[in-house]
Scaffold this active site. Structure first.
Site, PDB file in Angstrom:
ATOM      1  N   SER A 175      42.094  37.425  42.385  1.00  0.00           N
ATOM      2  CA  SER A 175      42.866  36.993  43.545  1.00  0.00           C
ATOM      3  C   SER A 175      42.462  37.826  44.748  1.00  0.00           C
ATOM      4  CB  SER A 175      44.363  37.164  43.289  1.00  0.00           C
ATOM      5  OG  SER A 175      44.744  38.530  43.419  1.00  0.00           O
ATOM      6  N   ASP A 176      42.773  37.344  45.942  1.00  0.00           N
ATOM      7  CA  ASP A 176      42.699  38.206  47.109  1.00  0.00           C
ATOM      8  C   ASP A 176      43.953  39.084  47.105  1.00  0.00           C
ATOM      9  OD1 ASP A 176      41.902  39.381  49.498  1.00  0.00           O
ATOM     10  OD2 ASP A 176      41.353  37.480  50.420  1.00  0.00           O
ATOM     11  N   TYR A 177      44.018  39.996  48.050  1.00  0.00           N
ATOM     12  CA  TYR A 177      45.075  41.002  48.128  1.00  0.00           C
ATOM     13  C   TYR A 177      46.447  40.331  48.178  1.00  0.00           C
ATOM     14  CZ  TYR A 177      46.981  45.511  49.863  1.00  0.00           C
ATOM     15  OH  TYR A 177      47.669  46.693  50.043  1.00  0.00           O
TER      16      TYR A 177
ATOM     17  N   GLY B  73      47.391  37.721  46.737  1.00  0.00           N
ATOM     18  CA  GLY B  73      47.305  36.268  46.840  1.00  0.00           C
ATOM     19  C   GLY B  73      48.291  35.550  45.945  1.00  0.00           C
TER      20      GLY B  73
END
Length: 764
Positions: A306-308, A310
């Protein structure tokens, strides 16, 4: 406490994710992962059977380092932080797979020692970082480097950055960003390669190969690449960061997917899910995107992160009711590893116990994490990249700094050079260096660099004074601040300009105007700097504008009216010397715009490969009821591919042969490129094609190839390109790649909107 209610839609989405996963059995997906990532050694596979569910969830949990390095805290959005001792406790308990943006080899050694000596299963940690455009040696921001139109340069700088990062204990970088960006208001466009798919594909592959090196991921100087952000993050509405994306599947497949495919073809073992939604479904919980396309269709066997936060953001999206549901939706859609939210370690064990997440899906994700650690050689030697001595001796070397200077000079685009004002002579001229970027170690390296600093970079004044023979002839005046006036600044600047033979005006965006969360509603030079430019221009002295920018800008007034304009971006550690090299002709300008510069902000999003529409304006002045704005034509101020040299380049003698391309054959096209000037030049010769009539409307032009040509004064060269049927593929009505017979127009030209030489050919 009552359990939170779960909406019917959420149940259906969760069920859909389960069905999508079940339709592709774990053993089939694992076979793909094994084929791409190599089978796990027996000893590592055995660890899986020994893990508790919580330890498995720990292998899927990545957190920002509590002992962070450099600018990491400022760059990462606010989120849960913990103490270093707290993170060591998580390592001992097997609840953490690794950390990112930490404080170098000393920190990594302490954490890895705890993992290997004090945790139950002795599984090595993974250390990651945002190595976007350099580590301690900072290279041009990615958009600037794309302007070089030189994929091998991108490979070399990524190789140097990867080796430096590895010397500091880093195993994995969250780069390259391969998003196609067509709205200059979006701040994160600075991290990518611009608006064109072909250039984006080439740069994506080059940077993956550079980060990972030529000797396998287990090499001590290799770092694993992560293609991001999957997918279509560059298409956010109005260029507003984190905003909604709503595009057709054809657009996804034709524009936004190809650079990811190139990154995977080049060997990228990981991919990051994007923050945005696509047609109502956030990427972080999109089974069609992460399972149907990525896994089944493309056969990607690597790791999805995931992104930060997300997964946590699914709640704010209005897609998940709470953290537990967000975890389930994200994980079942195909996100293997959670970054920063902590959701997986908190909620996956309960979801597995409740039967809502299959153990097979959990094991599948853990295997991907372990496979990456195996590929990186961490099970053979957990400390292979952790050596404080290497960290001190293998960063900011003479070789990497020389490469930074080369890359900087090769990234500078000359937009104008009226009257041949450039290059400036190194002696005999009084130079007034004016503007907020004329001097000082600030705004040199640009955005998204965690470990390099402006304090270690070389500024413009230093570069200019080192280049001229008599530094006393150079005066330096700030004139205006970054965002506002300074007392007496304009008066001092005007006085300096009047006393000089030539003005070099350094204006534009400061570093915080580009990057994540830095969308701009007006992509212009700030008003105080424009006032400075107008006042200095009124002196009548010849003026060179040096633009500092991380995006395309809408230029106007005295800045646009300057005799010469250089786009200097943010060039990194050797910013000042690189600019001076081009300004004084030690290096000729050879870069080209990877993005179109619009006439005005309101023209955004603009890209050269737009559609004709049913009412295109014919050549000449704008006509009523045709596709254009009231104020200007539907063209760029400075188009994609534009850039001048210190030569005088002419295009002539197009040769299309018999102008026929058969379905199984190839067609070679040629043109003569001549330098009639008095200086050597390096021209980027570009090949564009337009499909004149197709079952799906096609762009007015598409870049198909380019060549760099070095031409001595008076030299002529024949440049050849070979076209084949696959070069004319497009996504057809059935959303499959197709080629259709018909007539095509072809240009060999110096930019996407220049005529160059052109003609037509047929595909049989």
């Amino acid at each position: 406490m009552a359990e939170p209610s779960v909406s019917r839609r959420a149940v259906m989405m969760g069920a859909g994710a389960m069905a999508a996963w079940a339709a592709s059995p774990a053993r089939a997906l694992l076979a793909q992962a094994t084929e791409q990532s190599r089978a796990l050694p027996a000893a590592v596979e055995a660890l899986l059977g020994q893990m508790s569910v919580e330890e498995k969830a720990g292998q899927l949990t990545l957190m920002a380092a509590a002992w962070s390095g450099g600018a990491a805290t400022a760059l990462n959005p606010a989120g849960a932080r913990s103490s270093f001792d707290g993170q060591l406790a998580e390592v001992r308990a097997g609840r953490l797979t690794g950390v990112f943006n930490g404080n170098g080899a000393t920190m990594a050694k302490r954490m890895q020692s705890v993992a290997m000596r004090e945790s139950r299963l002795r599984i090595p940690l993974l250390f990651a970082a945002d190595v976007i455009h350099g580590f301690r040696t900072v290279f041009p921001v990615p958009m600037a480097e794309a302007a070089s139109f030189d994929p091998d340069l991108a490979r070399r700088t990524a190789r140097a950055a990867g080796a430096e990062a590895a010397a500091a204990g880093i195993d994995w970088t969250f780069a390259p960003m391969v998003d196609i960006t067509r709205d200059a208001r979006w701040g994160r466009s600075v991290e990518g390669a611009g608006e064109d798919v072909l250039l984006g594909r080439l740069i994506a592959a080059a940077r993956v190969k550079g980060f990972q090196g030529e000797h396998g991921l287990a090499a001590p100087d290799a770092v694993a690449a992560c293609a991001k952000h999957f997918a279509a993050y560059g298409a956010v509405e109005a260029g507003l960061d984190y905003n909604t994306v709503d595009v057709s599947e054809r657009t996804l497949r034709e524009i936004y997917f190809p650079p990811f495919q190139s990154a995977f073809d080049a060997g990228a073992p990981t991919v990051m899910a994007s923050f945005n939604e696509i047609s109502g479904v956030p990427s972080t919980a999109n089974p069609w995107l992460l399972t149907d396309v990525l896994r089944r269709e493309w056969g990607f066997g690597g790791l999805v992160v995931s992104d930060y936060t997300g997964d946590e953001e699914l709640i704010a999206h209005g897609f998940a009711v709470d953290a537990r549901e967000a975890t389930k939706l994200s994980f079942m859609a195909g996100v293997d590893m959670s970054m920063q939210s902590g959701f997986y370690i908190r909620h996956l064990p309960g979801l597995v116990a409740a039967g809502e997440v299959p153990v097979a899906r959990l094991n599948e994700a853990v295997r991907r994490v372990l496979a990456l650690k195996v590929q990186l050689g961490l099970f053979d030697d957990p400390f292979r990249r952790i050596d404080p001595r290497r960290e001190k001796t293998q960063v900011r070397t003479a070789r990497t700094l020389a490469l930074a200077r080369e890359a900087g000079a090769r990234s500078i685009v000359m937009l104008k050079n009226d009257g041949g004002l450039l290059p400036l002579p190194r002696s005999g001229k009084r130079i007034a260096l004016i503007g907020p970027f004329a001097s000082g170690r600030h705004d040199l390296i640009g955005t998204w660099n965690v470990y390099g600093t402006d304090a270690e970079a070389v500024d413009l004044e230093t570069g200019v004074r080192a280049m001229v023979k008599d530094a006393s002839l150079v005066s330096v005046v700030e004139g205006a601040g970054l965002d506002g006036p300074v007392a007496g600044g304009i008066e001092a600047a005007v006085a300096a300009a009047r006393a000089a033979d030539v003005v070099v005006l350094a204006v534009g965006e400061h570093a915080r105007m580009s990057g994540e969360a830095q969308s701009r509603s007006a992509i212009v030079v700030p008003p105080a700097q424009m006032a400075l430019a107008e006042a200095v221009a009124a002196t009548g002295k010849p003026m060179v504008v040096l633009l500092r920018n991380g995006r395309a800008l809408a230029l106007e007034g005295a800045v646009l009216g300057a005799s010469a304009i250089l786009v200097t971006w943010f060039l990194g550690s050797q910013d000042g010397p690189a600019i001076a090299d081009v300004l004084f002709g030690a290096v000729g300008p050879s870069a080209r715009l990877p993005v179109s510069f619009p006439h005005a902000t309101g023209q955004e999003p603009y890209h050269y490969d737009h559609k004709s529409t049913g009412r295109p304006n014919p050549p000449g002045a704008p006509q009523e009821y045709k596709t254009h704005y009231r104020e200007f034509a539907n063209k760029a101020l400075f188009p994609f591919g534009h850039g001048l040299t210190y030569g005088a380049i002419d295009y002539a003698d197009l040769d299309l042969g018999d102008a026929q391309l058969t379905a199984s054959g190839a067609m070679t096209v040629r043109a003569t490129i001549a330098n009639s000037g008095t200086r050597a030049a390096e021209e980027v010769v570009q090949l564009y094609v337009r499909d004149l009539a197709a079952s799906v409307t096609r762009p007015v032009r598409e870049l198909k190839s380019f060549r760099r040509v070095r031409l001595a004064p008076g030299e002529r060269q024949t440049v050849s390109f070979t076209l084949r049927r696959p070069d004319l593929l497009f996504i057809g009505r059935e959303l499959k790649p197709t080629v259709e017979p018909g007539r095509f127009r072809l240009w060999i030209a110096p930019s996407a909107e220049a005529e160059g030489v052109s003609g037509e050919f047929s595909l049989g």
